[in-house]
Design a protein around this motif. Structure first.
Motif, mmCIF file in Angstrom:
data_model
loop_
_atom_site.group_PDB
_atom_site.id
_atom_site.type_symbol
_atom_site.label_atom_id
_atom_site.label_comp_id
_atom_site.label_asym_id
_atom_site.label_seq_id
_atom_site.Cartn_x
_atom_site.Cartn_y
_atom_site.Cartn_z
ATOM 1 N N ASN A 86 0.534 -1.115 -0.114
ATOM 2 C CA ASN A 86 -0.017 -0.002 0.236
ATOM 3 C C ASN A 86 0.999 1.285 0.122
ATOM 4 O O ASN A 86 0.440 2.291 0.282
ATOM 5 C CB ASN A 86 -1.096 0.151 1.112
ATOM 6 C CG ASN A 86 -0.078 -0.028 2.530
ATOM 7 O OD1 ASN A 86 0.754 -0.053 2.816
ATOM 8 N ND2 ASN A 86 -1.026 0.511 3.668
ATOM 9 N N GLN A 87 2.213 1.164 -0.202
ATOM 10 C CA GLN A 87 3.073 2.433 -0.391
ATOM 11 C C GLN A 87 4.166 2.092 -1.403
ATOM 12 O O GLN A 87 4.025 0.774 -1.493
ATOM 13 C CB GLN A 87 3.567 2.855 1.022
ATOM 14 C CG GLN A 87 4.081 2.018 1.962
ATOM 15 C CD GLN A 87 4.429 2.361 3.146
ATOM 16 O OE1 GLN A 87 5.338 3.260 3.183
ATOM 17 N NE2 GLN A 87 4.111 1.798 4.252
ATOM 18 N N PRO A 98 -7.403 8.106 -5.753
ATOM 19 C CA PRO A 98 -7.754 9.454 -5.544
ATOM 20 C C PRO A 98 -7.552 10.095 -4.210
ATOM 21 O O PRO A 98 -7.311 11.160 -4.204
ATOM 22 C CB PRO A 98 -9.010 9.524 -6.060
ATOM 23 C CG PRO A 98 -9.475 8.188 -7.086
ATOM 24 C CD PRO A 98 -8.591 7.352 -6.477
ATOM 25 N N THR A 99 -7.465 9.079 -3.314
ATOM 26 C CA THR A 99 -7.300 9.565 -1.850
ATOM 27 C C THR A 99 -6.009 9.091 -1.480
ATOM 28 O O THR A 99 -5.668 9.307 -0.195
ATOM 29 C CB THR A 99 -8.180 8.642 -1.029
ATOM 30 O OG1 THR A 99 -8.228 7.291 -1.234
ATOM 31 C CG2 THR A 99 -9.765 9.411 -1.229
ATOM 32 N N SER A 100 -4.831 8.905 -2.344
ATOM 33 C CA SER A 100 -3.609 8.278 -1.679
ATOM 34 C C SER A 100 -2.772 9.406 -1.672
ATOM 35 O O SER A 100 -2.778 10.327 -2.264
ATOM 36 C CB SER A 100 -3.091 7.086 -2.711
ATOM 37 O OG SER A 100 -2.948 7.848 -4.064
ATOM 38 N N TYR A 105 -0.367 14.577 -2.897
ATOM 39 C CA TYR A 105 0.999 15.320 -2.583
ATOM 40 C C TYR A 105 1.375 16.367 -3.737
ATOM 41 O O TYR A 105 1.574 17.645 -3.979
ATOM 42 C CB TYR A 105 2.155 14.710 -1.923
ATOM 43 C CG TYR A 105 3.406 15.507 -1.951
ATOM 44 C CD1 TYR A 105 3.532 16.204 -0.715
ATOM 45 C CD2 TYR A 105 4.247 15.638 -3.024
ATOM 46 C CE1 TYR A 105 4.811 16.961 -0.467
ATOM 47 C CE2 TYR A 105 5.348 16.192 -2.730
ATOM 48 C CZ TYR A 105 5.784 16.967 -1.622
ATOM 49 O OH TYR A 105 6.639 17.647 -1.406
ATOM 50 N N HIS A 106 1.580 15.611 -4.805
ATOM 51 C CA HIS A 106 2.134 16.291 -5.998
ATOM 52 C C HIS A 106 1.358 17.117 -6.800
ATOM 53 O O HIS A 106 1.810 18.282 -6.921
ATOM 54 C CB HIS A 106 2.451 15.042 -7.025
ATOM 55 C CG HIS A 106 3.663 14.056 -6.769
ATOM 56 N ND1 HIS A 106 4.896 14.513 -6.623
ATOM 57 C CD2 HIS A 106 3.622 12.749 -6.184
ATOM 58 C CE1 HIS A 106 5.559 13.606 -5.947
ATOM 59 N NE2 HIS A 106 4.802 12.583 -6.060
ATOM 60 N N TRP A 107 0.019 17.128 -6.529
ATOM 61 C CA TRP A 107 -1.138 18.098 -7.205
ATOM 62 C C TRP A 107 -0.786 19.211 -6.215
ATOM 63 O O TRP A 107 -0.478 20.386 -6.744
ATOM 64 C CB TRP A 107 -2.239 17.340 -7.026
ATOM 65 C CG TRP A 107 -3.725 18.457 -7.334
ATOM 66 C CD1 TRP A 107 -4.034 19.279 -6.476
ATOM 67 C CD2 TRP A 107 -4.168 18.378 -8.317
ATOM 68 N NE1 TRP A 107 -5.089 20.144 -6.961
ATOM 69 C CE2 TRP A 107 -5.037 19.499 -8.347
ATOM 70 C CE3 TRP A 107 -4.208 17.811 -9.540
ATOM 71 C CZ2 TRP A 107 -6.246 19.842 -9.232
ATOM 72 C CZ3 TRP A 107 -4.890 17.935 -10.661
ATOM 73 C CH2 TRP A 107 -6.085 18.939 -10.385
ATOM 74 N N ILE A 546 -7.056 12.680 -10.392
ATOM 75 C CA ILE A 546 -7.213 13.989 -9.889
ATOM 76 C C ILE A 546 -7.631 13.778 -8.221
ATOM 77 O O ILE A 546 -8.570 12.740 -7.956
ATOM 78 C CB ILE A 546 -8.571 14.535 -10.402
ATOM 79 C CG1 ILE A 546 -8.176 14.713 -11.957
ATOM 80 C CG2 ILE A 546 -8.457 16.027 -9.909
ATOM 81 C CD1 ILE A 546 -6.765 15.510 -12.338
ATOM 82 N N PRO A 547 -6.880 14.311 -7.276
ATOM 83 C CA PRO A 547 -7.295 14.032 -5.826
ATOM 84 C C PRO A 547 -8.855 14.194 -5.621
ATOM 85 O O PRO A 547 -9.552 15.183 -6.236
ATOM 86 C CB PRO A 547 -6.367 15.021 -5.290
ATOM 87 C CG PRO A 547 -5.331 15.345 -6.066
ATOM 88 C CD PRO A 547 -5.905 15.286 -7.411
#
Length: 568
Positions: A86-87, A98-100, A105-107, A546-547
């Motif tokens: 998971n990472q 979308p929730t990761s 972070y990058h967005w 997209i987050p």
């Protein structure tokens, strides 16, 4: 809770002020605390704001063991060997949501850079800065904004374009097309490249016109403006102050090694020491304010920690029952304080070198494939692991984490800060604080500019010129030269692996080309102990999601999700 209250307060202030008939209130300048009205006035103010952009960009692309390394994990370059589904892209289906953290972070980090640049540009006109300095500050801010939009387009495709300082909450963003985002990046970078100083006029680590031209060339490639890309890259390549390093140089030039090895030794990355190849270099200092790296803890670029193996973890003992490896990380070719988490793919470790195994970049100095036992108390001291290979290749961990081929550029053998040595004679490192790559880090290097122009030549149909550019890089490596008939995009991608390796933000390259799925599914073996080896990459992973948090808060318009991802 304080953060929530802050945002609500700002929103309420904006609402209340909008109904006030006396507009003069809005022009009041606070005198007893810092605010945008009194913080963007002098040249020093704007210089500080630009330095903040450097810091934010370095944080996104170089600092730490998490987000910058998102760009190498789970690619054709390497995978998470620590069984963490998971990472670190141990599993795409578990990691890239979308929730990761990677998607969010990058967005947010790139939009922070864009926001900072917009504030600078908005406040510049009414400032007390001289006209000449305004031109410089504008060029600097637009380089960072162009860089941010370029990277957002690579990762997410089309994203909202915001070119003004946002002074009140906005909830009606819509996505521009990917082409429109690249075009905006090109607009910014064209101004930056025309107005930034030359590379000989800036300090180490400071952006120059050549850095802007290199990034612009890549944006032109993304827009398939091949001739423009060739021209922009040519400005960098043809500048009389740039050239590939072909002779030994720098801090360890009299030690066994070669010129490619010299490129990554500590203190060797900058023009001030005679390196004419570095175009933009992230600056790091140990135990200096603003220098990021520390002798008392993990900080800064951590490629040593992730990519170097951990031979100190082998449980094998010599016939006398003594461990042949010292029990701590050691500052030699055992990899420093590595933990063996980023394991290179077989394609990176072996496949790309089949074209020419004698390539300098695959030499014993640059790609470490064997290691000597370093415990003086062991009767095997001085022998190599390969001499006892059958005993050290028994468990999964032996091959995946304890020792595997790795790039010497991620560590600084013999050059770790003196404060990190637990035993200065044996050069054992303090395990709790070592693991950083203690050198300045290339963000742009001239060799990449050649490979980028080769890509543009290939796109334009000129395979011979593409081969010529590739061969400039290969000739420095004393490698077999390529013919025009052998050039295709996969050869260029392999050549980027040979030349740049873990230095490259590989995901950005693969995403912009739409090759992430194809190359990862073909070459990334993944962790053998889990279902599907954790390599469950799908075609839609060529773009980040997209987050969901951005979609949710954008209540005034629809922020469309990328195909393949769930709504939340």
């Amino acid at each position: 809770m304080k953060r929530i209250i802050f945002y609500i307060s700002i929103s309420l202030i904006a609402v209340n002020l909008s109904g006030c008939f006396d507009s003069a209130i809005l022009d009041e300048v606070p005198l007893d605390f810092a605010s945008p009205e009194n913080s963007y006035v002098t040249e020093a103010d704007f210089n500080s704001a630009v330095i903040a952009l450097y810091d934010q960009a370095r944080l996104a692309l170089s600092d730490g063991e998490h987000r910058p390394l998102d760009h190498i994990y789970g690619t054709d370059l390497g995978y998470n060997g620590a069984n963490q589904l998971n990472q670190r892209f141990g599993s795409y289906l578990a990691t890239l949501l979308p929730t990761s953290d990677p998607a969010i972070y990058h967005w947010r980090q790139y939009y922070r850079i864009i926001s900072g640049a917009n504030i600078i540009l908005n406040r510049l006109e009414g400032s007390k800065v001289s006209d000449q300095h305004k031109i410089l500050v504008e060029a600097q801010a637009k380089l960072f904004r162009g860089l941010a939009y370029r990277n957002l387009a690579h990762l997410y495709g089309g994203v909202p374009i915001e070119l003004e300082e946002t002074q009140s909450p906005k909830t009606d963003y819509v996505r521009a097309s990917r082409e429109e985002v690249y075009q905006q990046a090109a607009n910014d970078l064209e101004i930056a490249s025309a107005n930034l100083p030359g590379i000989t006029e800036v300090r180490d680590g400071e952006i120059s016109n050549l850095a802007a031209y290199h990034i612009l060339a890549e944006v032109y490639v993304s827009l398939e403006r091949w001739n423009d890309a060739i021209e922009a890259a040519g400005v960098v390549i043809d500048d009389p102050s740039t050239s590939l390093m072909t002779e030994r140089f720098g801090s360890l030039k009299d030690e066994p090694g070669d010129v490619y090895w010299d490129l990554s030794r500590r203190y060797n990355q900058n023009r001030s020491v005679g390196n004419t190849e570095g175009i933009w270099v992230w600056q790091y200092e140990v135990d200096v304010p603003g220098g990021v790296t520390s002798s008392s803890g993990l900080s800064g670029p951590m490629l040593e920690r992730d990519h170097s193996p951990r031979p100190w973890s082998f449980t094998v003992r010599d016939p006398s029952g003594v461990a042949p490896f010292l029990p701590q990380g050691v500052s030699d070719n055992t990899g420093g304080r590595g933990i063996g988490r980023f394991r290179g793919t077989n394609h990176f470790n072996y496949g790309i070198w089949q074209y020419d195994w004698e390539d300098m970049r695959n030499s014993e100095y640059n790609f470490i494939r064997d290691v000597a036992f370093n415990n003086p108390a062991s009767e095997w001291f001085g022998l190599k692991l390969s001499d006892k290979m059958s005993q050290f290749r028994v468990t999964l961990e032996d091959t995946i984490r304890n020792f595997y081929p790795y790039q010497a550029k991620v560590t600084t053998p013999g050059q770790h800060p003196s404060e990190l040595y637990d035993n200065p004679v044996l050069k054992t490192l303090i395990s709790s604080s070592a693991g950083t790559t203690y050198s300045d880090q290339y963000h742009i290097r001239l060799a990449e500019t050649y490979l980028l122009r080769a890509e543009a030549y290939l796109g334009s149909g000129d395979s011979q010129s593409a081969a010529d550019d590739i061969n400039v890089v290969r000739e420095r490596a004393k490698a077999r030269l390529i013919t025009a008939g052998e050039v295709d995009i996969d050869f260029i991608l392999d050549e980027r692996m040979r030349e740049l390796g873990t230095e490259e933000k590989r995901r950005l390259t693969l995403n912009r080309l739409g090759k992430l799925y194809e190359r990862t599914s073909k070459y990334c073996e993944g962790y053998p102990g889990v279902a599907n080896f954790g390599v469950d990459v799908q075609p839609y992973h060529n773009l980040f999601p997209i987050p969901f948090s951005e979609i949710e808060r954008n209540t005034g318009a629809v922020l469309i999700q990328n195909p393949g991802y769930a709504a939340e």
